[in-house]
Write a protein that holds these residues in place. Structure first.
Motif, PDB file in Angstrom:
ATOM      1  N   LYS A  47       0.780   8.486  -6.394  1.00  9.15           N
ATOM      2  CA  LYS A  47       0.670   7.334  -5.488  1.00  9.15           C
ATOM      3  C   LYS A  47      -0.345   6.357  -6.074  1.00  9.15           C
ATOM      4  N   GLY A  48       0.068   5.099  -6.212  1.00  6.38           N
ATOM      5  CA  GLY A  48      -0.761   4.161  -6.950  1.00  6.38           C
ATOM      6  C   GLY A  48      -1.570   3.189  -6.129  1.00  6.38           C
ATOM      7  N   THR A  49      -1.142   2.901  -4.916  1.00  5.79           N
ATOM      8  CA  THR A  49      -1.790   1.847  -4.142  1.00  5.79           C
ATOM      9  C   THR A  49      -2.125   2.332  -2.743  1.00  5.79           C
ATOM     10  N   ALA A  50      -3.131   1.713  -2.150  1.00  4.85           N
ATOM     11  CA  ALA A  50      -3.547   2.040  -0.790  1.00  4.85           C
ATOM     12  C   ALA A  50      -4.168   0.804  -0.159  1.00  4.85           C
ATOM     13  N   ASP A  51      -3.805   0.532   1.095  1.00  4.51           N
ATOM     14  CA  ASP A  51      -4.305  -0.676   1.762  1.00  4.51           C
ATOM     15  C   ASP A  51      -5.141  -0.368   2.993  1.00  4.51           C
ATOM     16  N   GLY A  52      -5.550   0.900   3.166  1.00  7.28           N
ATOM     17  CA  GLY A  52      -6.352   1.256   4.321  1.00  7.28           C
ATOM     18  C   GLY A  52      -7.799   0.835   4.173  1.00  7.28           C
ATOM     19  N   VAL A  53      -8.528   0.906   5.266  1.00  9.73           N
ATOM     20  CA  VAL A  53      -9.929   0.486   5.273  1.00  9.73           C
ATOM     21  C   VAL A  53     -10.746   1.267   4.264  1.00  9.73           C
ATOM     22  N   GLY A  92       0.788  -1.220   0.000  1.00  6.37           N
ATOM     23  CA  GLY A  92       0.000   0.000   0.000  1.00  6.37           C
ATOM     24  C   GLY A  92       0.819   1.268   0.000  1.00  6.37           C
ATOM     25  N   THR A  93       2.145   1.143   0.040  1.00  6.94           N
ATOM     26  CA  THR A  93       3.055   2.289   0.100  1.00  6.94           C
ATOM     27  C   THR A  93       4.217   2.048  -0.861  1.00  6.94           C
ATOM     28  N   TYR A  94       4.844   3.116  -1.303  1.00  4.96           N
ATOM     29  CA  TYR A  94       6.078   3.068  -2.098  1.00  4.96           C
ATOM     30  C   TYR A  94       5.882   2.673  -3.560  1.00  4.96           C
ATOM     31  N   ILE A  95       4.652   2.546  -4.031  1.00  2.00           N
ATOM     32  CA  ILE A  95       4.408   2.179  -5.426  1.00  2.00           C
ATOM     33  C   ILE A  95       3.682   3.325  -6.113  1.00  2.00           C
ATOM     34  N   THR A  96       4.246   3.827  -7.201  1.00  2.00           N
ATOM     35  CA  THR A  96       3.656   4.944  -7.933  1.00  2.00           C
ATOM     36  C   THR A  96       3.230   4.501  -9.328  1.00  2.00           C
ATOM     37  N   LYS A 125      -9.780  10.674  -9.393  1.00  2.00           N
ATOM     38  CA  LYS A 125      -9.948  12.123  -9.461  1.00  2.00           C
ATOM     39  C   LYS A 125      -8.870  12.779 -10.329  1.00  2.00           C
ATOM     40  N   ALA A 126      -8.024  11.956 -10.941  1.00  2.00           N
ATOM     41  CA  ALA A 126      -6.922  12.482 -11.744  1.00  2.00           C
ATOM     42  C   ALA A 126      -7.095  12.056 -13.193  1.00  2.00           C
ATOM     43  N   PRO A 127      -7.801  12.838 -14.002  1.00  2.00           N
ATOM     44  CA  PRO A 127      -8.075  12.445 -15.395  1.00  2.00           C
ATOM     45  C   PRO A 127      -6.823  12.153 -16.211  1.00  2.00           C
ATOM     46  N   ALA A 128      -5.702  12.813 -15.862  1.00  2.00           N
ATOM     47  CA  ALA A 128      -4.486  12.599 -16.639  1.00  2.00           C
ATOM     48  C   ALA A 128      -3.848  11.245 -16.363  1.00  2.00           C
ATOM     49  N   ASP A 129      -4.260  10.589 -15.286  1.00  2.00           N
ATOM     50  CA  ASP A 129      -3.688   9.282 -14.931  1.00  2.00           C
ATOM     51  C   ASP A 129      -4.743   8.209 -15.154  1.00  2.00           C
ATOM     52  N   THR A 130      -4.506   7.333 -16.077  1.00  2.00           N
ATOM     53  CA  THR A 130      -5.480   6.290 -16.434  1.00  2.00           C
ATOM     54  C   THR A 130      -5.129   4.939 -15.823  1.00  2.00           C
ATOM     55  N   MET A 139       0.919 -15.631  -6.032  1.00  2.00           N
ATOM     56  CA  MET A 139       0.567 -14.241  -6.346  1.00  2.00           C
ATOM     57  C   MET A 139       1.832 -13.457  -6.675  1.00  2.00           C
ATOM     58  N   ASN A 140       1.837 -12.759  -7.805  1.00  2.00           N
ATOM     59  CA  ASN A 140       2.896 -11.829  -8.161  1.00  2.00           C
ATOM     60  C   ASN A 140       2.373 -10.402  -8.063  1.00  2.00           C
ATOM     61  N   MET A 141       3.274  -9.460  -7.894  1.00  2.00           N
ATOM     62  CA  MET A 141       2.857  -8.068  -7.795  1.00  2.00           C
ATOM     63  C   MET A 141       2.133  -7.615  -9.057  1.00  2.00           C
ATOM     64  N   GLU A 142       2.539  -8.127 -10.188  1.00  2.00           N
ATOM     65  CA  GLU A 142       1.909  -7.739 -11.448  1.00  2.00           C
ATOM     66  C   GLU A 142       0.472  -8.230 -11.555  1.00  2.00           C
ATOM     67  N   ASP A 143       0.071  -9.138 -10.668  1.00  2.00           N
ATOM     68  CA  ASP A 143      -1.322  -9.590 -10.633  1.00  2.00           C
ATOM     69  C   ASP A 143      -2.223  -8.578  -9.928  1.00  2.00           C
ATOM     70  N   MET A 144      -1.625  -7.659  -9.204  1.00  2.00           N
ATOM     71  CA  MET A 144      -2.391  -6.651  -8.472  1.00  2.00           C
ATOM     72  C   MET A 144      -2.629  -5.419  -9.361  1.00  2.00           C
ATOM     73  N   VAL A 145      -3.475  -4.519  -8.891  1.00  2.00           N
ATOM     74  CA  VAL A 145      -3.812  -3.333  -9.687  1.00  2.00           C
ATOM     75  C   VAL A 145      -3.623  -2.067  -8.861  1.00  2.00           C
ATOM     76  N   TYR A 146      -3.464  -0.952  -9.571  1.00  2.00           N
ATOM     77  CA  TYR A 146      -3.465   0.356  -8.921  1.00  2.00           C
ATOM     78  C   TYR A 146      -4.867   0.612  -8.374  1.00  2.00           C
ATOM     79  N   ASN A 147      -4.965   0.821  -7.092  1.00  2.00           N
ATOM     80  CA  ASN A 147      -6.297   0.918  -6.476  1.00  2.00           C
ATOM     81  C   ASN A 147      -6.515   2.167  -5.645  1.00  2.00           C
ATOM     82  N   ASP A 148      -5.531   3.073  -5.570  1.00  2.00           N
ATOM     83  CA  ASP A 148      -5.721   4.267  -4.759  1.00  2.00           C
ATOM     84  C   ASP A 148      -6.916   5.050  -5.290  1.00  2.00           C
ATOM     85  N   PRO A 149      -7.928   5.294  -4.472  1.00  2.00           N
ATOM     86  CA  PRO A 149      -9.142   5.950  -4.970  1.00  2.00           C
ATOM     87  C   PRO A 149      -8.898   7.365  -5.489  1.00  2.00           C
TER      88      PRO A 149
END
Length: 611
Positions: free
Chosen positions: A321-327, A311-315, A385-390, A371-381
């Protein structure tokens, strides 16, 4: 307090080996009607079995909690390292941190060497209580008495087997003491193994398999006795005992989907609900943990340990910031994909992530099970809100697609793969999940095959060794090995790493094997031979770890500035300073490489018997 619990907690302390606390306040003095002495705590079979409950509860702590002790076994090897990278204290620079004094630390940010010493002797204390007072009780038959005694011997032998392969020469109390004993002496490792061999041979005759899960089975006794025979270089006996277990007991490898899941046999084998059911014939000795039993709040928490700190250190490629693991951070994705929140403590090496996987069909490394990291997705909500980042809900990338720049700023802690089939434990108590309540395999028949393969290897019967390795491989849908001339210890250890991750005490087994290379003089796959007279200076444990664990070999440095190091003398752990200092009336030895070694005296050739 119910009678069973009173019986199970009546255990006398062994001063100098296990520290105990007490304050002597009057309100702690028991009233006569509630004072349980050996005479009334162990006066029937139920009381004796209550003592065995204390042994079982002591054994299972190894796999549970934050930084469970089994991780210390794993980091002293080629399969993992300590992955916490934001502080000093975690066991990374082993040359600096592994000292007799530092064993006193007993928290989540230090090694659990002191824990193994303390809890090992505490388990011995519990078993010795049953052994010492075995004839105080009345039994329905001699068989009932001997089965209980055999189970106590098993528990004591299990602790001594571990201690002898963690610390080498050790003190050996064989009875319960009702007074402070301050004159323990160090006994030679070989003598310790001879004692537990004798005890286990007795137990093998009397302990039965038709017992409740979590109790000692004949299969567990035979499995441990196989290990002890191996440790003593009794290879024929190890083959005979493991063959008896494999061929004549109620156990067998699970080869087809089963239980409540029926997904694939590897997944099914490690589902919490399938581990202890009657249909599962593979478990020999089980750690039992059920919700509400009171010992482990929050369960095993294995997902917290062995899943990356993702949930941290991945952009994203454009730097957000690409990932988040909070509730509140797309917790549905975290929960529904069974990922949970990891902190990256149990960090696998490239060896165990990539190098050992030699068959694309191996279920233990197949998509959906692994499970590999590449199996996961960018999930930061916030990405929504950032149209330039798809990037939102697209698969993670380690590097920028054009520049090749790293998109993860801490690849030690936050970017690695893991065996999802073992690590995913449903968790109703934590959100996101950390790993809930589950039974765990301490001994499993798959390891018995690999122990017999090892015994055949030592005897030079390589075709038989290969056949046993193939039993485990083909169950995982790998192609069998075909060239027996290529069988060596590395092949056996690779298969153990594939099959027994987070189950086997890896350091214990590597040290046992290293002693055998030194004892037999057999050439290892690295072309070297070893000797007992300089064991702490040159050994197979160190050479294999350095050859396979890039963190220790290259001295990789964490973001916090801590360097990974290891030395040959780490083949044996330091005896805690507190134990040596408390043993004021005799010399307890220290291992070579640690402060205090210079004052050693010759270890004993026999075990002292106190009258």
């Amino acid at each position: 307090m119910n009678t069973l619990l009173k019986r199970s907690i009546y255990i006398l302390s062994v001063a100098g080996l296990v520290a105990c606390s007490g304050c002597g306040k009057d309100w702690l003095k028991p009233e006569p009607q509630s004072f349980f002495t050996p005479e009334n705590a162990f006066n029937d079979a139920a009381g004796m079995r209550a003592g065995l409950v204390a042994c079982a509860r002591n054994a299972r702590i190894e796999y549970y909690g934050d930084n469970p002790p089994i991780l210390t076994e794993m980091l002293f090897s080629e399969v993992t390292v300590e992955g916490i990278t934001d502080k000093s204290g975690p066991a990374q620079d082993l040359n600096l941190l592994i000292t007799p004094d530092n064993t006193a630390f007993d928290d989540a940010d230090h090694s659990k060497i002191g824990w193994y010493w303390r809890e090992g002797y505490r388990g011995i204390k519990y078993a010795n209580s049953v052994i010492t007072f075995i004839d105080n009780a009345k039994y329905a038959s001699e068989a009932e008495r001997n089965a209980i005694l055999g189970s106590a011997y098993f528990h004591r032998s299990l602790r001594y087997y571990r201690l002898a392969n963690q610390f080498g020469d050790i003190p050996v109390p064989l009875k319960e003491y009702n007074y402070p004993k301050l004159d323990f002496q160090t006994v030679k490792r070989e003598v310790v193994l001879q004692q537990i061999m004798k005890d286990l041979e007795f137990a093998e005759k009397w302990v039965q398999d038709n017992v409740s899960k979590g109790e000692v089975t004949k299969g567990a006794v035979r499995h441990l006795l196989t290990k002890v025979y191996l440790a003593l270089g009794k290879f024929d006996e190890a083959i005979a005992m493991s063959s008896t277990l494999i061929n004549s007991g109620p156990y067998s490898l699970m080869r087809n989907p089963f239980g409540s899941t029926k997904k694939n046999v590897i997944w099914d084998l490690h589902r919490p609900e399938n581990k202890s059911i009657n249909e599962n014939k593979e478990g020999l000795f089980m750690v039992i943990d059920r919700f509400g039993d009171g010992q482990f709040d929050g369960g095993i928490r294995i997902m917290r340990q062995a899943v990356p700190y993702w949930g941290t250190y991945i952009t994203t490629p454009i730097g957000r910031k690409g990932t988040a693991d909070g509730v509140g951070a797309n917790v549905e994705y975290v929960q529904s994909n069974f990922i949970g929140r990891g902190i990256g403590r149990c960090r696998p090496t490239p060896y165990s992530q990539y190098e050992i996987w030699d068959d694309a069909n191996d279920l233990r490394h197949a998509k959906g099970n692994w499970m590999n990291m590449e199996d996961m997705v960018y999930n930061d909500p916030d990405l929504k809100k950032a149209p330039a980042d798809t990037s939102y809900m697209k698969n993670l990338r380690l590097r920028h697609p054009v520049s090749g720049a790293l998109l993860c700023s801490d690849t030690i802690r936050s970017w690695f793969g893991w065996p999802q089939y073992k690590i995913f434990i449903p968790d109703a108590e934590n959100s996101p999940m950390q790993g809930g309540h589950t039974d765990w395999y301490m001994f499993r028949l798959a390891e018995t095959y690999l122990l017999r393969a090892e015994a055949y290897f030592w005897k030079g019967e390589l075709a038989n060794a290969m056949a046993d390795i193939n039993q485990v491989r083909t169950r995982a849908q790998c192609a069998p090995y075909a060239d027996a001339s290529k069988v060596n210890m590395a092949m056996i250890l690779d298969e153990r790493a594939r099959e027994l991750f987070f189950e086997e005490p890896r350091k214990t087994e590597l040290t046992r094997i290293s002693f055998l290379f030194a004892k037999t003089g057999k050439m290892a796959e690295n072309g070297k031979t070893y000797k007992l007279d300089n064991f702490s200076d040159a050994n197979y444990f160190y050479d294999r770890t350095i050859s396979k664990n890039v963190f220790y070999r290259d001295g990789i440095v964490t973001n916090h500035g801590d360097k990974y190091t290891i030395s040959p003398y780490h083949v044996l752990w330091p005896v805690p300073s507190s134990a040596i200092q408390a043993n004021s009336s005799a010399r307890m030895n220290q291992n070579k490489g640690y402060v205090g070694f210079a004052g050693n005296v010759p270890a004993l050739d026999t075990i002292p018997i106190d009258k």
